[in-house]
Design a protein around this motif. Structure first.
Motif, mmCIF file in Angstrom:
data_model
loop_
_atom_site.group_PDB
_atom_site.id
_atom_site.type_symbol
_atom_site.label_atom_id
_atom_site.label_comp_id
_atom_site.label_asym_id
_atom_site.label_seq_id
_atom_site.Cartn_x
_atom_site.Cartn_y
_atom_site.Cartn_z
ATOM 1 N N GLY A 158 27.387 14.140 15.586
ATOM 2 C CA GLY A 158 26.015 14.128 16.078
ATOM 3 C C GLY A 158 25.792 13.335 17.343
ATOM 4 O O GLY A 158 24.686 13.345 17.881
ATOM 5 N N ASP A 217 25.174 0.105 15.114
ATOM 6 C CA ASP A 217 24.755 0.719 13.859
ATOM 7 C C ASP A 217 23.230 0.756 13.852
ATOM 8 O O ASP A 217 22.566 -0.253 13.610
ATOM 9 C CB ASP A 217 25.286 -0.106 12.691
ATOM 10 C CG ASP A 217 24.720 0.321 11.342
ATOM 11 O OD1 ASP A 217 24.024 1.355 11.278
ATOM 12 O OD2 ASP A 217 24.969 -0.383 10.346
ATOM 13 N N ARG A 224 21.640 3.052 11.955
ATOM 14 C CA ARG A 224 21.284 3.695 10.686
ATOM 15 C C ARG A 224 20.858 5.154 10.881
ATOM 16 O O ARG A 224 20.101 5.694 10.103
ATOM 17 C CB ARG A 224 20.187 2.901 9.960
ATOM 18 C CG ARG A 224 20.465 1.415 9.895
ATOM 19 C CD ARG A 224 19.332 0.578 9.342
ATOM 20 N NE ARG A 224 18.007 0.982 9.755
ATOM 21 C CZ ARG A 224 17.499 0.765 10.981
ATOM 22 N NH1 ARG A 224 18.219 0.134 11.924
ATOM 23 N NH2 ARG A 224 16.276 1.167 11.267
ATOM 24 N N ARG A 225 21.317 5.762 11.974
ATOM 25 C CA ARG A 225 20.961 7.147 12.328
ATOM 26 C C ARG A 225 19.460 7.321 12.591
ATOM 27 O O ARG A 225 18.935 8.440 12.532
ATOM 28 C CB ARG A 225 21.415 8.133 11.241
ATOM 29 C CG ARG A 225 22.883 8.514 11.306
ATOM 30 C CD ARG A 225 23.163 9.705 10.409
ATOM 31 N NE ARG A 225 24.533 10.152 10.461
ATOM 32 C CZ ARG A 225 25.036 10.988 11.360
ATOM 33 N NH1 ARG A 225 24.246 11.462 12.307
ATOM 34 N NH2 ARG A 225 26.297 11.362 11.311
ATOM 35 N N GLN A 226 18.777 6.234 12.890
ATOM 36 C CA GLN A 226 17.345 6.291 13.164
ATOM 37 C C GLN A 226 17.124 6.422 14.672
ATOM 38 O O GLN A 226 17.592 5.593 15.444
ATOM 39 C CB GLN A 226 16.642 5.051 12.627
ATOM 40 C CG GLN A 226 16.815 4.838 11.130
ATOM 41 C CD GLN A 226 16.287 6.014 10.327
ATOM 42 O OE1 GLN A 226 15.148 6.447 10.513
ATOM 43 N NE2 GLN A 226 17.114 6.548 9.441
ATOM 44 N N THR A 227 16.410 7.455 15.075
ATOM 45 C CA THR A 227 16.294 7.764 16.504
ATOM 46 C C THR A 227 14.871 7.663 17.046
ATOM 47 O O THR A 227 14.628 7.994 18.199
ATOM 48 C CB THR A 227 16.820 9.185 16.779
ATOM 49 O OG1 THR A 227 16.054 10.126 15.999
ATOM 50 C CG2 THR A 227 18.297 9.307 16.426
ATOM 51 N N ASP A 269 24.520 5.468 16.951
ATOM 52 C CA ASP A 269 24.074 6.625 16.173
ATOM 53 C C ASP A 269 22.554 6.733 16.204
ATOM 54 O O ASP A 269 21.962 7.527 15.474
ATOM 55 C CB ASP A 269 24.597 6.580 14.740
ATOM 56 C CG ASP A 269 24.147 5.359 13.967
ATOM 57 O OD1 ASP A 269 23.465 4.491 14.539
ATOM 58 O OD2 ASP A 269 24.488 5.260 12.763
ATOM 59 N N GLY A 270 21.930 5.951 17.071
ATOM 60 C CA GLY A 270 20.511 6.061 17.352
ATOM 61 C C GLY A 270 20.291 6.724 18.700
ATOM 62 O O GLY A 270 21.092 7.548 19.137
ATOM 63 N N ALA A 288 22.681 9.758 19.812
ATOM 64 C CA ALA A 288 22.160 10.882 19.035
ATOM 65 C C ALA A 288 20.903 11.469 19.644
ATOM 66 O O ALA A 288 20.378 12.451 19.118
ATOM 67 C CB ALA A 288 21.894 10.447 17.601
ATOM 68 N N CYS A 323 28.611 3.686 11.684
ATOM 69 C CA CYS A 323 27.996 4.348 12.834
ATOM 70 C C CYS A 323 28.187 5.848 12.652
ATOM 71 O O CYS A 323 29.336 6.315 12.579
ATOM 72 C CB CYS A 323 28.610 3.875 14.141
ATOM 73 S SG CYS A 323 27.738 4.483 15.614
ATOM 74 N N ALA A 324 27.087 6.577 12.516
ATOM 75 C CA ALA A 324 27.148 8.014 12.216
ATOM 76 C C ALA A 324 27.942 8.258 10.933
ATOM 77 O O ALA A 324 28.699 9.213 10.828
ATOM 78 C CB ALA A 324 27.730 8.795 13.384
ATOM 79 N N GLU A 325 27.763 7.350 9.973
ATOM 80 C CA GLU A 325 28.408 7.432 8.655
ATOM 81 C C GLU A 325 29.917 7.232 8.698
ATOM 82 O O GLU A 325 30.620 7.548 7.735
ATOM 83 C CB GLU A 325 28.085 8.773 7.965
ATOM 84 C CG GLU A 325 26.610 9.013 7.743
ATOM 85 C CD GLU A 325 25.975 7.935 6.862
ATOM 86 O OE1 GLU A 325 26.612 7.523 5.890
ATOM 87 O OE2 GLU A 325 24.844 7.520 7.169
#
Length: 235
Positions: free
Chosen positions: A38, A94, A96-99, A123-124, A142, A164-166
């Motif tokens: 991602g 990191d 948390r995939r929050q964008t 990953d944000g 992301a 980071c991105a799981e």
């Protein structure tokens, strides 16, 4: 985690091969979750990246703590990360995939570039994406968001294990990036993965040449003993 030294030759080798090849070599060693899915390069002309991971961990922000005034503190963890990541390393966040809010902006990224950092990975999202599109710093994210990080992210830890991105990323792991994205190579496997990846790409270049010349897949890809013998003779 191991503190085994990663030499310059290993880094150069990893920087010369594709992330696709690296993921294949990691899978051959039993590691399937190494590609940071991602994340995309923000500057198409700056996609090659290799360096040791220096990590920043974020938790959700809180309104009474994360106010704009905290940025008056030069030792705020986000700013401290920018000023302490070693030259040649990759800052990995990191988020948390929050964008919804950015992990970093163009000014801080420019500081990373001037300090000789090898790249930035989150990953944000980032803000000031127009600046990133021209910045000579390999950056993988992301997405983009105009909102400052404080609206969603509270930076808490430097150089600790993160996701980071799981994908688990430990400080000192080797981050490798190209047009496809980013892969994390466990530090203790870096040397053997690098050597095997270089050899794999030499073989694949030979196989591609044969396919381009009209050879069928059978016996060529994957190569049978006859094709391998021809490859060795060519070498």
């Amino acid at each position: 985690m191991t503190t085994e030294t990663v030499d310059r030759g290993t880094l150069e080798a990893l920087g010369s091969v594709s992330t696709a090849t690296v993921t294949t070599q990691l899978m051959a060693r039993g590691l399937r979750n190494t590609f940071l899915h991602g994340l995309v390069p923000l500057n198409p002309s700056q996609t090659r990246m290799v360096g040791e991971a220096f990590t920043l961990r974020c938790i959700p922000s809180r309104e009474d703590v994360d106010t704009l005034s905290v940025f008056q503190d030069y030792d705020h963890p986000q700013r401290k990360a920018v000023e302490t990541v070693p030259p040649g390393a990759v800052l990995v966040v990191d988020a948390r995939r929050q964008t919804r809010a950015a992990s970093l902006g163009h000014i801080l990224a420019t500081r990373l570039l001037r300090r000789g950092v090898a790249g930035f990975v989150t990953d944000g999202s980032v803000r000031d994406s127009e600046g990133f599109a021209e910045l000579a710093l390999p950056t993988f994210a992301a997405g983009a968001a105009a909102t400052t990080n404080l609206a969603q992210h509270h930076a808490v830890d430097l150089n600790v294990p993160i996701g980071c991105a799981e994908v688990p990323v430990y400080p000192g792991d080797i981050m490798v990036g190209d047009r496809d994205g980013v892969v994390c190579v466990p530090r203790h496997l870096a040397a053997e993965v690098a050597a095997a990846a270089v050899e794999q790409e030499r073989l694949e270049a030979f196989v591609l040449e044969k396919i381009e010349s009209g050879a069928p897949l059978r016996g060529t890809y994957p190569p049978d003993e006859s094709t391998l013998a021809e490859f060795r003779r060519r070498r």
